[in-house]
Design an enzyme around this catalytic site. Sequence first.
Site, PDB file in Angstrom:
ATOM      1  CG  ASP A   1      -1.850   1.208   1.266  1.00 38.91           C
ATOM      2  OD1 ASP A   1      -2.305   1.653   0.189  1.00 38.91           O
ATOM      3  OD2 ASP A   1      -2.121   1.738   2.364  1.00 38.91           O
ATOM      4  CB  SER A   2       0.210   4.782  -0.743  1.00 35.21           C
ATOM      5  OG  SER A   2      -0.967   4.877   0.043  1.00 35.21           O
TER       6      SER A   2
ATOM      7  CB  CYS B 225      -3.010   0.746  -2.693  1.00 35.02           C
ATOM      8  SG  CYS B 225      -3.026   2.500  -3.043  1.00 35.02           S
TER       9      CYS B 225
ATOM     10  CD  GLU C  51       0.164   6.728   6.018  1.00 35.13           C
ATOM     11  OE1 GLU C  51       1.303   6.597   6.493  1.00 35.13           O
ATOM     12  OE2 GLU C  51      -0.516   5.759   5.584  1.00 35.13           O
TER      13      GLU C  51
END
Length: 264
Positions: free
Chosen positions: A9-10, A72, A152
């Site tokens: 994933d990012s 993602c 994040e």
Amino acid sequence: MGMKIGIFDSGLGGLSVLNEALSKLSEHEFLYYADVKNVPYGQKSRDEILKFSFDAVKFLIENGANAVVVACNTATSVAIKELRANLSVPIIGMEPAVKKAHDLSHNDALKTLVIATPVTVNGAKLKELITNLNAKDKTELLALPRLVNFAEKAEFESENVKSYLKEELGKFDLSKFDFLVLGCTHFNYFKDSLREILPPNVSIIDGNEGTIKRLISELKLQISSANLTPNVNFFYSGDEVQEQSELERISRNLARLEKMRAIS
Ligand code: DGL
């Protein structure tokens, strides 16, 4: 025989897919790649996302992954065809679970709201999916890029998160919807706040279960509910995560996602 499965994933949104995988496939080994140097992808150019996706998936294959899950929606939207055409292991992508919503919907008068990143919302892949389902009139799309940044930063329940969600979802008459599709893996962290805001007629759908089911069927794996200690190595943009504080952060996120899993 145990497989080595790469999950990419990012950032840390794909931990929701890892969590689902661990609940069914704990006998296997996992490599989790978070491209923390380049997150968020959802507002980058398609060329950049394509390059980042190749770097990540190639890294996972070089490190022994027998299969890769692109956990993602944004990277899948941009890069899945090219990844599959150029790399030699099975690659499972992830797309907003519009089909699941479509299959579950029993009321033609009610709509589905898909929330995702700007790249996914504006991309051809999602448009094609909706057109193929003949669901254009029944589906609305909403980009919520700030949720990725909140996730994040591990800012999951703040007033800022809640007012952002209220403002954005407030643009729709939610009494006319029966499903909210989480079209970005990072959004799983916010299921509790979303549940508070949504009226009871709207159910939340994510794509995690469907993605892991596809992994299981493509690789012909056996589901096992054995509760083994997870065997996962974590990488941040190609560097193995070794600092205790980061490993603890990942564990905290996984624990939160386990709580969010039951919310629908
Ligand atoms: N987690 C990603 C997704 O599922 C994208 C987040 C981002 O980097 O913008 O779409």
